[in-house]
Design an enzyme around this catalytic site. Structure first.
Site, PDB file in Angstrom:
ATOM      1  CE1 TYR A   8      -4.254   0.969  -0.198  1.00  0.00           C
ATOM      2  CE2 TYR A   8      -4.493  -1.119   0.966  1.00  0.00           C
ATOM      3  CZ  TYR A   8      -5.034  -0.093   0.208  1.00  0.00           C
ATOM      4  OH  TYR A   8      -6.350  -0.134  -0.131  1.00  0.00           O
ATOM      5  CD  GLU A  17      -4.648   5.525   1.003  1.00  0.00           C
ATOM      6  OE1 GLU A  17      -4.568   6.391   1.891  1.00  0.00           O
ATOM      7  OE2 GLU A  17      -5.602   4.735   0.912  1.00  0.00           O
ATOM      8  CG  ASP A  30      -7.679  10.510 -24.096  1.00  0.00           C
ATOM      9  OD1 ASP A  30      -6.699   9.740 -24.196  1.00  0.00           O
ATOM     10  OD2 ASP A  30      -8.797  10.135 -23.687  1.00  0.00           O
ATOM     11  CB  THR A  45      -4.347   3.911 -22.002  1.00  0.00           C
ATOM     12  OG1 THR A  45      -4.170   3.952 -23.412  1.00  0.00           O
ATOM     13  CG2 THR A  45      -5.772   4.283 -21.653  1.00  0.00           C
ATOM     14  CE  LYS A  80      -6.772   2.047 -25.530  1.00  0.00           C
ATOM     15  NZ  LYS A  80      -7.117   2.999 -24.495  1.00  0.00           N
ATOM     16  NE  ARG A  94      -5.924  -4.262 -19.772  1.00  0.00           N
ATOM     17  CZ  ARG A  94      -6.326  -3.804 -20.968  1.00  0.00           C
ATOM     18  NH1 ARG A  94      -7.178  -2.806 -21.048  1.00  0.00           N
ATOM     19  NH2 ARG A  94      -5.873  -4.339 -22.067  1.00  0.00           N
TER      20      ARG A  94
HETATM   21  N1  PLP Z   1      -9.246   7.620 -23.841  1.00  0.00           N
HETATM   22  C1  PLP Z   1      -9.226   7.073 -25.059  1.00  0.00           C
HETATM   23  C2  PLP Z   1      -8.996   7.951 -26.253  1.00  0.00           C
HETATM   24  C3  PLP Z   1      -9.388   5.698 -25.217  1.00  0.00           C
HETATM   25  O1  PLP Z   1      -9.391   5.155 -26.432  1.00  0.00           O
HETATM   26  C4  PLP Z   1      -9.588   4.900 -24.060  1.00  0.00           C
HETATM   27  C5  PLP Z   1      -9.772   3.436 -24.147  1.00  0.00           C
HETATM   28  O2  PLP Z   1     -10.129   2.855 -25.097  1.00  0.00           O
HETATM   29  C6  PLP Z   1      -9.632   5.537 -22.816  1.00  0.00           C
HETATM   30  C7  PLP Z   1      -9.446   6.892 -22.743  1.00  0.00           C
HETATM   31  C8  PLP Z   1      -9.951   4.776 -21.561  1.00  0.00           C
HETATM   32  O3  PLP Z   1      -9.013   3.879 -21.181  1.00  0.00           O
HETATM   33  P1  PLP Z   1      -9.359   2.713 -20.118  1.00  0.00           P
HETATM   34  O4  PLP Z   1     -10.078   1.668 -20.869  1.00  0.00           O
HETATM   35  O5  PLP Z   1      -8.009   2.323 -19.599  1.00  0.00           O
HETATM   36  O6  PLP Z   1     -10.203   3.334 -19.038  1.00  0.00           O
END
Ligand code: PLP
Length: 411
Positions: free
Chosen positions: A51, A53, A197, A223, A226, A232
């Protein structure tokens, strides 16, 4: 897996079947990948027992000296990859990273402007079934009817009308490059935060093969699993002036104990991303996607926007007499995994769709190149265009297995 095998045959059986599936099916899901054995080991490591935090040097638990080291390693490597001023590697997932960013920068009912999910945006970009559409007022841009690409003039005029406090640039199913500089200009014009994002394209950005959002965005989320080919999870990068707000939003704002095993795996994956081979891998992802686009176009399939600049293509099946979900189902029977996917201005509901999304990160990790992409085009076309022919699916299933044997996931 030997210990699980001895202790819990039921669970071990499920693992074995999933391993078999991953080994002998072709994964064309644009958001998936195979992590390296080293990342897998880190993710399954003893770091899961701790843990922690808080943040390195300022934890609420004792005994954090080594998890501090691993988190600092992940942070310094992430900074080096993306040249970011500040990084937070604790978000458990992309959705939670976006949640933390909105929590840091917005008040309830503030307006956000983002890409509509039907045009390629993500659930967390203001969809009404998601917290982002429920707690904030979401306004959307999409792609143009003609070119099926983001029209920055339209984004600008929607922004002028809706005066968002935050603009999101980024997508889950958009095959073209995103012009982050142009988004910055729109954000500046209306005084909005720019959040990018880059969940899907992070690996390409890291390798310098896609426009870099870091110089333009206030905050970048991604993320890690990918194209970046880590465990993950997710991370947030931001300008120094937002560092405190972002860190507080992640913990104690929306998360408590960080997953230290996952942060360890992020550190190992980021180490891999800093190696020269990683750039070659990303370049091959692009080359493979380009080759698929060319191959499907030659087979007279209609590609959304006419092609790709990144790791994925979107095929419009409207003229093929088959829906996205039907195509994905029969491809799965033939050993090929794709997503059903809405195409822009889709008349079918999201559970059916008129399209499929095909991505190259996972097959590229297996070592496949242009020649194998040509074979893939042939297999996918044969299955889709002979949808009532069970025999064709059996035949392709055997070809898929042979191909998978030549390109093992963990040689
Ligand atoms: N943002 C985008 C552009 C994504 O394609 C994804 C997942 O497919 C996410 C956020 C969310 O990721 P997670 O599935 O890890 O929550």
């Amino acid at each position: 897996m030997n210990t699980i095998q001895m202790q819990d045959r039921e669970a071990a059986g499920i693992f074995a079947r999933e391993l078999e599936r991953q080994r002998y099916k072709l994964n064309l899901i644009a958001s998936e990948n195979y992590v390296s054995p080293a990342v897998l080991e880190a993710q399954a490591s003893i770091m899961t027992n701790k843990y922690a935090e808080g943040y390195p040097g300022a934890r609420w638990y004792h005994g954090c000296e080594h998890v501090d080291e691993i988190e600092k390693l992940a942070l310094s490597r992430a900074k080096a990859i993306f040249d970011a001023e500040h990084v937070n590697v604790q978000p458990h997932s992309g959705a939670q990273a976006n949640l933390a960013v909105y929590y840091a920068l917005l008040e309830e009912h503030d307006t956000i402007l983002a890409m509509h999910i039907n045009h390629g945006g993500h659930l967390t970009h203001g969809t009404k079934q998601n917290f982002s559409g429920r707690w904030y007022k979401a306004v959307f841009y999409g792609v143009s009817i003609a070119a099926e690409t983001i029209d920055m003039e339209e984004v600008g005029s929607i922004a002028l009308k809706s005066r968002p406090k935050l603009i999101v640039a980024g997508a889950s199913a958009y095959p073209r490059a995103i012009d982050f500089k142009a988004f910055r200009e729109v954000a500046d014009e209306v005084g909005a935060y720019l959040v990018t994002d880059i969940a899907h394209i992070a690996g390409l950005v890291a390798a310098g093969l896609h426009n870099d959002p870091v110089p333009y965005a206030d905050v970048v989320t991604t993320t890690t699993h990918k194209t970046l080919r880590g465990p993950r999870g997710a991370m947030i990068m931001c300008r120094e002036k937002y560092a405190k707000a972002i860190d507080r939003a992640v913990f104690p704002g929306v998360q408590s104990g960080p997953f230290m095993h996952t942060i360890a795996a992020k550190a190992v994956a980021f180490g891999e991303a800093l190696k020269p081979e990683f750039r070659d891998y990303q370049a091959q992802i692009l080359a493979n996607a380009g080759r698929l686009a060319k191959g499907f176009a030659a087979e007279r399939f209609r590609l959304v926007s006419g092609g790709t600049d990144n790791h994925l293509i979107l095929i419009d099946l409207t003229g093929e007499g088959i829906t996205g979900v039907e195509a994905a189902d029969i491809l799965n029977e033939a050993g090929i995994i794709v997503n059903k996917n809405s195409i822009p201005f889709d008349e079918k509901p999201p559970s059916v769709t008129s399209g499929i999304r095909i991505g190259t990160p996972a097959v590229t990790t297996r070592g496949m190149r242009e020649k194998e992409m040509d074979m893939l085009v042939g297999m996918v076309s044969r299955v889709i265009r002979n949808k009532s022919d069970e025999g064709i699916r059996q035949e392709v299933r055997r070809e898929v297995r042979n191909l998978c044997e030549k390109f093992p996931i963990y040689p």
